[in-house]
Motif scaffolding. Structure first.
Motif, short mmCIF file in Angstrom:
data_model
loop_
_atom_site.label_atom_id
_atom_site.label_comp_id
_atom_site.label_asym_id
_atom_site.label_seq_id
_atom_site.Cartn_x
_atom_site.Cartn_y
_atom_site.Cartn_z
N ASP A 63 72.19 27.68 -6.38
CA ASP A 63 73.18 27.60 -5.31
C ASP A 63 72.50 27.86 -3.98
OD1 ASP A 63 74.06 30.88 -4.89
OD2 ASP A 63 73.10 30.25 -6.74
N ALA A 64 73.07 27.31 -2.91
CA ALA A 64 72.51 27.49 -1.58
C ALA A 64 73.64 27.59 -0.58
CB ALA A 64 71.60 26.33 -1.22
N ALA A 65 73.72 28.72 0.13
CA ALA A 65 74.69 28.90 1.22
C ALA A 65 74.01 28.49 2.51
CB ALA A 65 75.16 30.35 1.27
N SER A 66 74.44 27.39 3.10
CA SER A 66 73.73 26.84 4.24
C SER A 66 74.42 27.06 5.58
CB SER A 66 73.51 25.34 4.05
OG SER A 66 74.74 24.67 3.86
N SER A 67 75.73 27.39 5.57
CA SER A 67 76.44 27.52 6.83
C SER A 67 77.59 28.50 6.67
CB SER A 67 76.97 26.15 7.27
OG SER A 67 77.58 26.23 8.54
N ILE A 68 77.88 29.25 7.75
CA ILE A 68 78.99 30.20 7.73
C ILE A 68 79.71 30.14 9.07
CG2 ILE A 68 77.50 32.11 8.46
CD1 ILE A 68 79.28 33.96 6.77
N ALA A 69 81.02 30.25 9.06
CA ALA A 69 81.83 30.22 10.28
C ALA A 69 83.01 31.15 10.11
CB ALA A 69 82.31 28.80 10.58
N SER A 70 83.52 31.67 11.24
CA SER A 70 84.67 32.57 11.23
C SER A 70 85.82 31.91 11.99
CB SER A 70 84.31 33.91 11.87
OG SER A 70 85.45 34.74 12.00
N ASP A 71 87.04 32.27 11.63
CA ASP A 71 88.20 31.76 12.35
C ASP A 71 88.52 32.61 13.57
OD1 ASP A 71 89.29 34.06 11.27
OD2 ASP A 71 90.98 33.07 10.29
N GLY A 72 87.63 33.55 13.91
CA GLY A 72 87.86 34.43 15.04
C GLY A 72 88.68 35.65 14.69
N GLN A 73 89.11 35.73 13.45
CA GLN A 73 89.85 36.89 12.96
C GLN A 73 89.06 37.49 11.79
OE1 GLN A 73 92.56 38.15 14.55
NE2 GLN A 73 92.13 36.54 16.07
N PHE A 74 89.65 37.48 10.61
CA PHE A 74 88.96 38.10 9.48
C PHE A 74 88.94 37.20 8.25
CE2 PHE A 74 90.38 41.58 12.19
CZ PHE A 74 89.16 42.23 12.40
N SER A 75 88.96 35.89 8.50
CA SER A 75 88.71 34.92 7.44
C SER A 75 87.44 34.17 7.79
CB SER A 75 89.87 33.93 7.28
OG SER A 75 91.00 34.57 6.71
N HIS A 76 86.60 33.93 6.80
CA HIS A 76 85.30 33.34 7.03
C HIS A 76 85.07 32.24 6.00
CE1 HIS A 76 85.11 37.13 9.16
NE2 HIS A 76 85.27 37.76 8.00
N TYR A 77 84.32 31.22 6.40
CA TYR A 77 84.15 30.04 5.57
C TYR A 77 82.66 29.78 5.38
CZ TYR A 77 89.00 29.59 6.93
OH TYR A 77 90.33 29.85 7.13
N VAL A 78 82.28 29.59 4.13
CA VAL A 78 80.88 29.37 3.77
C VAL A 78 80.76 27.99 3.13
CG1 VAL A 78 78.90 30.21 2.45
CG2 VAL A 78 80.56 31.84 3.39
N ALA A 79 79.79 27.22 3.57
CA ALA A 79 79.54 25.90 2.99
C ALA A 79 78.13 25.87 2.42
CB ALA A 79 79.70 24.80 4.05
N GLY A 80 77.97 25.15 1.33
CA GLY A 80 76.65 25.05 0.71
C GLY A 80 76.67 24.06 -0.43
#
Length: 318
Positions: A268-285
């Motif tokens: 597996d590879a986690a290549s990108s992470i982003a936040s919604d500006g609050q406390f939910s975060h999204y990881v793509a890979g």
């Protein structure tokens, strides 16, 4: 809690957005930048750069004014270009960065650019204003940087690896094998704190690479990384060949939490992470072939051939 979704080709973002890539032209390539509506309809498309066999665009930043910053380059030639366009696709400025690693918004209408040279290793962190002019440049010998992010106050977080002894401005660190670091700079480029993460096993083949960074609503940095061997990010030692997400305190760099993704050896590879500006975060890979387990959920990659991988997007809620 982590929510997972497997996708073979696309991720939609619920806002107006831009996307970059390569267009083929008689076996040569040019960079394109396209703006899409909230419904995914094309609003405009621009091509940039001369036709070249190895062009690639890798990052897009949209600043608070709605202007777009994109980079492209040829890895084989070792050079990159960063350009800024307005919301209508008109070029505002562009500049060459010979050894670009990554860049991000500076929390306002400028950017922070991370570059790296070899022989010797020198990490350069440059803040540029809204017009692309350099405001300051901080350099660190024997260090490399691969992830950067900023908060709304202009504080900057740079992550990378280093060898030997490195003076980070606030502290001199000595590496133990391949050692990771996270450095906080204020808006003027002054170091606030630095944290190091040495390998824990000492097998000689340990490695790590920070892949992306973001901040939450409080300005606490979150970083994704790929590693092999054993590393302690403040939540026990993670071992194997795997990926992790690490969240640090903005004021001190202490670890708030760290989470290993999947199980070592799952490709597996986690290549990108982003936040919604609050406390939910999204990881793509990506993951596969085979399965990946994150939290209490398991996904199986489509078996479409040797070395086949699937795209993966998941949400972390705090």
């Amino acid at each position: 809690m982590a929510k997972l979704r497997r996708s073979q080709f696309a991720l939609r973002v619920r806002s107006r957005l831009a996307t970059a890539g390569r267009s083929a032209e008689e076996n040569r390539k040019r960079i394109f930048l396209a703006k899409l509506s909230a419904e995914g309809h094309p609003l405009w498309i621009r091509t940039m750069g001369q036709a070249y066999t190895m062009w690639a665009a890798s990052s897009i930043v949209i600043d608070p004014s709605g202007d777009i910053v994109v980079d492209w380059g040829a890895a084989s030639a070792g050079n990159s270009t960063i350009a800024k366009l307005d919301a209508n696709g008109s070029e505002l400025w562009k500049t060459d960065v010979p050894t670009l690693q990554t860049f991000s918004s500076d929390g306002a209408d400028g950017i922070v650019v991370v570059s790296f040279t070899t022989n010797p290793w020198v990490l350069s962190v440059v803040r540029r204003d809204a017009n692309g002019q350099a405001l300051w440049d901080r350099q660190y010998t024997s260090a490399d940087g691969t992830a950067v992010t900023s908060d709304a106050q202009g504080n900057i977080y740079v992550a990378g690896t280093f060898i030997g002894a490195v003076d980070f401005g606030v502290e001199t660190l000595v590496a133990d094998g391949v050692t990771g670091f996270v450095l906080k700079l204020d808006a003027t480029g002054q170091a606030q704190w630095v944290r190091s993460y040495p390998g824990q096993i000492g097998t000689g083949d340990e490695r790590m690479a920070w892949t992306d960074a973001t901040v939450d609503a409080l300005g606490n940095p979150m970083l994704s990384l790929d590693f092999n061997g054993g590393y302690d990010f403040g939540a026990g030692t993670f071992t194997g060949a795997s990926d992790a997400i690490v969240k640090l305190r903005a004021d001190s760099g202490e670890t708030l939490w760290a989470q290993e993704l999947g199980v070592g050896g799952q490709n597996d590879a986690a290549s990108s992470i982003a936040s919604d500006g609050q406390f939910s975060h999204y990881v793509a890979g990506t993951f596969g072939p085979g399965a990946i387990t994150i939290g209490d959920q398991t996904l199986y990659a489509n078996d479409s051939g040797v070395g086949a991988v699937d795209a993966l997007v998941f949400q972390i809620s705090e």
